[in-house]
Design a protein around this motif. Structure first.
Motif: not given
Length: 222
Positions: A134, A97, A150, A99, A155
């Motif tokens: 994320e 993922y 995303y 950021l 998640r």
């Protein structure tokens, strides 16, 4: 049916679904309210309608004031099919993922608004909580985003899976989906369900969601 108001202030905290370009009327503005509680603002040759959805009485008001206005702006409710898909196989443990920095947000905003049918904007992306959201993106050799998704709710659920049109059919979205640990996926495109089924998903829930769009009508048909 329509009563003219002597004073009126636009309350932006009210869920009107329509942005009015002023907060209070002046000598060029007249405001009416109907028995249904729909507000009609005649200003500078335009009609602005404050309502929670389109109503047939709006057409009546437009007909009665055609000589005074050129365009009418009002909300229209659109019912959208949505599908929640559940992954049948065990999600992978790994996955990469990203950021987001401010530059990342700008790039992803441009990707979604220019290359995909999603209406995601920069303010929305910036407001997403980092601990619950994320992103994962795939880039070409020039560093441009070609595929993205995303996840929300720590998640658990993937949304906004998209690939640039000229890169579709090359497996980019499949690789993103297969490499990331989420259990559910949202889509509004029923035609994509067979694609997701091949990746191990099945429909867990199907429902309709009412959204609002803005319609601008030339009342004289020109």
């Amino acid at each position: 049916m329509f009563r003219r108001l002597s004073s009126f202030t636009v309350d932006y905290t009210r869920e009107s679904h329509l942005i009015i370009p002023f907060s209070s009327p002046d000598e060029n503005t007249r405001v009416y309210v109907s028995e249904k509680g729909i507000f009609y603002i005649l200003a500078y040759g335009h009609l602005f309608v404050i309502a929670n959805s389109f109503d047939s009485e709006i057409n009546i008001f437009i007909r009665e004031h055609r000589r005074e206005i050129t365009h009418a702006l009002f909300p229209r409710a659109v019912r959208t099919d949505r599908f929640l898909l559940k992954r049948k196989n065990t999600p992978p443990e790994g996955g990469r993922y990203t950021l987001l920095s401010y530059d990342d947000i700008s790039q992803i905003t441009s990707f979604y608004t220019e290359e995909t049918p999603f209406d995601t904007d920069e303010d929305y992306l910036s407001s997403l909580s980092p601990e619950n959201t994320e992103f994962s993106v795939m880039r070409d050799r020039d560093g441009r985003i070609i595929s993205s998704l995303y996840t929300i709710k720590a998640r658990q659920c993937a949304v906004a899976v998209a690939t640039r049109e000229d890169e579709r059919g090359r497996g980019h979205a499949s690789r993103l989906i297969n490499s990331l640990p989420f259990s559910y996926l949202f889509t509004e495109d029923e035609s994509l369900i067979p694609f997701y089924e091949k990746l191990g998903f099945s429909i867990a829930r199907e429902y309709q969601e009412e959204r609002y769009s803005y319609e601008i009508r030339n009342v004289h048909g020109r």
